[in-house]
Design a protein around this motif. Structure first.
Motif, PDB file in Angstrom:
ATOM      1  N   PRO A  75       0.806  -1.219   0.000  1.00 40.18           N
ATOM      2  CA  PRO A  75       0.000   0.000   0.000  1.00 40.18           C
ATOM      3  C   PRO A  75       0.841   1.271   0.000  1.00 40.18           C
ATOM      4  CG  PRO A  75       0.141  -0.852   2.227  1.00 40.18           C
ATOM      5  CD  PRO A  75       0.897  -1.826   1.342  1.00 40.18           C
ATOM      6  N   HIS A  76       2.171   1.109   0.025  1.00 40.46           N
ATOM      7  CA  HIS A  76       3.041   2.264   0.226  1.00 40.46           C
ATOM      8  C   HIS A  76       3.670   2.799  -1.060  1.00 40.46           C
ATOM      9  CE1 HIS A  76       2.523   1.263   4.366  1.00 40.46           C
ATOM     10  NE2 HIS A  76       3.191   0.129   4.271  1.00 40.46           N
ATOM     11  N   ILE A  77       3.642   2.030  -2.144  1.00 41.64           N
ATOM     12  CA  ILE A  77       4.272   2.516  -3.371  1.00 41.64           C
ATOM     13  C   ILE A  77       3.278   3.365  -4.167  1.00 41.64           C
ATOM     14  CG2 ILE A  77       5.827   0.540  -3.408  1.00 41.64           C
ATOM     15  CD1 ILE A  77       4.185  -0.693  -5.607  1.00 41.64           C
ATOM     16  N   TYR A  78       3.802   4.123  -5.108  1.00 44.01           N
ATOM     17  CA  TYR A  78       2.951   5.033  -5.870  1.00 44.01           C
ATOM     18  C   TYR A  78       1.972   4.272  -6.764  1.00 44.01           C
ATOM     19  CZ  TYR A  78       6.474   8.478  -4.469  1.00 44.01           C
ATOM     20  OH  TYR A  78       7.316   9.280  -3.750  1.00 44.01           O
ATOM     21  N   TYR A  79       2.503   3.259  -7.479  1.00 46.39           N
ATOM     22  CA  TYR A  79       1.681   2.507  -8.418  1.00 46.39           C
ATOM     23  C   TYR A  79       2.052   1.036  -8.293  1.00 46.39           C
ATOM     24  CZ  TYR A  79       1.815   7.245 -10.343  1.00 46.39           C
ATOM     25  OH  TYR A  79       1.789   8.608 -10.488  1.00 46.39           O
ATOM     26  N   ARG A  80       1.080   0.177  -8.103  1.00 47.23           N
ATOM     27  CA  ARG A  80       1.340  -1.248  -7.990  1.00 47.23           C
ATOM     28  C   ARG A  80       1.580  -1.865  -9.374  1.00 47.23           C
ATOM     29  NH1 ARG A  80      -3.411  -2.912  -3.627  1.00 47.23           N
ATOM     30  NH2 ARG A  80      -2.709  -1.507  -1.955  1.00 47.23           N
ATOM     31  N   TYR A  81       2.344  -2.955  -9.368  1.00 54.07           N
ATOM     32  CA  TYR A  81       2.653  -3.627 -10.634  1.00 54.07           C
ATOM     33  C   TYR A  81       3.048  -5.063 -10.372  1.00 54.07           C
ATOM     34  CZ  TYR A  81       7.496  -2.546  -9.235  1.00 54.07           C
ATOM     35  OH  TYR A  81       8.688  -2.446  -8.553  1.00 54.07           O
ATOM     36  N   ASP A  82       3.190  -5.830 -11.444  1.00 50.72           N
ATOM     37  CA  ASP A  82       3.649  -7.211 -11.349  1.00 50.72           C
ATOM     38  C   ASP A  82       4.573  -7.509 -12.528  1.00 50.72           C
ATOM     39  OD1 ASP A  82       2.011  -7.709 -13.586  1.00 50.72           O
ATOM     40  OD2 ASP A  82       0.326  -8.314 -12.326  1.00 50.72           O
ATOM     41  N   SER A  83       4.925  -8.774 -12.713  1.00 48.41           N
ATOM     42  CA  SER A  83       5.901  -9.124 -13.743  1.00 48.41           C
ATOM     43  C   SER A  83       5.346  -8.964 -15.153  1.00 48.41           C
ATOM     44  CB  SER A  83       6.388 -10.563 -13.547  1.00 48.41           C
ATOM     45  OG  SER A  83       5.305 -11.477 -13.639  1.00 48.41           O
ATOM     46  N   SER A  84       4.038  -8.744 -15.275  1.00 48.27           N
ATOM     47  CA  SER A  84       3.458  -8.584 -16.609  1.00 48.27           C
ATOM     48  C   SER A  84       3.444  -7.139 -17.084  1.00 48.27           C
ATOM     49  CB  SER A  84       2.028  -9.145 -16.640  1.00 48.27           C
ATOM     50  OG  SER A  84       1.154  -8.342 -15.855  1.00 48.27           O
ATOM     51  N   ASN A  85       3.481  -6.172 -16.140  1.00 48.36           N
ATOM     52  CA  ASN A  85       3.391  -4.758 -16.548  1.00 48.36           C
ATOM     53  C   ASN A  85       4.458  -3.871 -15.932  1.00 48.36           C
ATOM     54  OD1 ASN A  85       2.539  -4.578 -13.908  1.00 48.36           O
ATOM     55  ND2 ASN A  85       0.472  -3.851 -14.371  1.00 48.36           N
ATOM     56  N   PHE A  86       5.493  -4.487 -15.318  1.00 47.33           N
ATOM     57  CA  PHE A  86       6.521  -3.701 -14.640  1.00 47.33           C
ATOM     58  C   PHE A  86       7.258  -2.773 -15.589  1.00 47.33           C
ATOM     59  CE2 PHE A  86       8.977  -7.151 -16.363  1.00 47.33           C
ATOM     60  CZ  PHE A  86      10.212  -6.600 -16.641  1.00 47.33           C
ATOM     61  N   GLY A  87       7.392  -3.181 -16.859  1.00 52.25           N
ATOM     62  CA  GLY A  87       8.124  -2.350 -17.813  1.00 52.25           C
ATOM     63  C   GLY A  87       7.517  -0.979 -17.986  1.00 52.25           C
ATOM     64  N   GLU A  88       6.229  -0.883 -17.804  1.00 45.83           N
ATOM     65  CA  GLU A  88       5.530   0.400 -17.926  1.00 45.83           C
ATOM     66  C   GLU A  88       5.376   1.089 -16.578  1.00 45.83           C
ATOM     67  OE1 GLU A  88       1.047   2.076 -19.077  1.00 45.83           O
ATOM     68  OE2 GLU A  88       1.553  -0.052 -19.335  1.00 45.83           O
ATOM     69  N   ILE A  89       5.062   0.327 -15.515  1.00 50.98           N
ATOM     70  CA  ILE A  89       4.675   0.925 -14.232  1.00 50.98           C
ATOM     71  C   ILE A  89       5.867   1.221 -13.322  1.00 50.98           C
ATOM     72  CG2 ILE A  89       3.182   0.704 -12.224  1.00 50.98           C
ATOM     73  CD1 ILE A  89       1.707   0.885 -14.885  1.00 50.98           C
ATOM     74  N   LYS A  90       6.877   0.344 -13.300  1.00 51.14           N
ATOM     75  CA  LYS A  90       8.025   0.593 -12.418  1.00 51.14           C
ATOM     76  C   LYS A  90       8.704   1.929 -12.734  1.00 51.14           C
ATOM     77  CE  LYS A  90      12.350  -1.504 -10.727  1.00 51.14           C
ATOM     78  NZ  LYS A  90      12.083  -1.337  -9.281  1.00 51.14           N
TER      79      LYS A  90
END
Length: 299
Positions: free
Chosen positions: A29-44
């Motif tokens: 709950p502390h990061i700006y935008y949640r992501y996973d291994s399928s969309n990390f390239g865009e969200i991280k």
């Protein structure tokens, strides 16, 4: 010694820690935008941009962000190695000269904290908006943001029974540059450019030169081959550090073989194995209870 002898006899089984499920970019709950291994390239990268903006760093996606969250000590974690000089400047300054940014957060040994603060303060004047030291206890609101924003983390431990810092960072798609010791050597597979394999970078000797060589390799890959870097991140994120995997290992590699070797089982004689594994006291007690239930089931 005694443990080594029991290890070679097959009685001492090293089993890695499981990583709590909430230590993940999919649920934090502390990061700006949640992501996973399928969309990390865009969200991280979006997490990185927000972190750079909020914490006064230059907003620049082309600068690899090297972020460290750690207990500050020289006895185990080896963070003093970052302050050692190679060719007249510290390893931290080399990171900046290579085009990176440097963030470190943590508390511990006051003397080492003061040394890190002094070096970072001097480098801030020389490299504006490229260095950040968050001294003192860092709450999850801060550490999770660092993990989500960082491209690279450094774990230069002198020794490391296992440690969760690397697996947590890898789950966030942050690539580990770690010293080849203990658990770090178990979970980091060195990057191989020819075969396009591996999940991080290792160095062996506890020297600033070897550490810098590994950092340089990581930064160069980040800057020159974004596709290879993304594949490296994905492999790191897909590593299984779940408690489910650890429990399977406890059952298949420890308890069932122990039960096949002995006729009488009690928490006392099997509990020794539990206490020798690198897990916390609460988890150890839980596993001990599980052992008792398992034994009762098979009696």
């Amino acid at each position: 010694g005694l443990l080594r002898g029991r290890y070679y006899e097959g009685d001492y089984i090293p089993i890695p820690n499981g990583k709590p499920y909430f230590m993940s970019p999919t649920v934090s709950p502390h990061i700006y935008y949640r992501y996973d291994s399928s969309n990390f390239g865009e969200i991280k990268p979006q997490n990185k941009e927000r972190f750079q903006r909020d914490y006064g760093l230059e907003v620049n996606p082309d600068k690899p962000l090297v972020g460290i969250v750690s207990r500050i000590d020289a006895g185990q974690k080896g963070l003093d190695l970052l302050l050692e000089e190679v060719r007249g400047i510290t390893v931290i300054e080399h990171i900046l000269k290579l085009g990176g940014q440097f963030v470190i957060a943590g508390s511990g040994d006051r003397f080492l904290e003061e040394r890190i603060e002094k070096v970072c303060t001097e480098l801030k004047a020389k490299y504006p908006a490229q260095v950040l030291y968050l001294r003192g206890y860092s709450p999850a609101q801060q550490t999770d943001k660092i993990d989500a924003a960082s491209d690279i983390t450094i774990i230069p431990s002198i020794y490391e029974p296992f440690g969760l810092r690397g697996p947590i960072a890898m789950g966030y798609g942050t690539i580990v540059v770690g010293r080849k010791t203990g658990g770090i050597a178990d979970y980091i597979v060195p990057y191989n450019a020819t075969q396009d394999t591996g999940n991080g970078f290792l160095f062996e000797g506890f020297t600033p030169e070897e550490l810098l060589a590994a950092i340089t390799e990581a930064i160069n890959l980040y800057k020159t081959d974004k596709n290879a870097w993304r594949r490296l991140q994905q492999r790191a994120m897909q590593e299984d550090f779940s408690w489910e995997k650890s429990i399977r290992q406890y059952i298949e590699e420890l308890y069932l073989p122990a039960m096949s070797k002995h006729k009488a089982y009690t928490p006392a004689n099997l509990g020794v194995f539990v206490l020798l594994t690198p897990i916390g006291l609460a988890e150890g007690i839980g596993v001990l209870i599980f052992t008792w239930l398992l034994i009762s089931f098979f009696k």
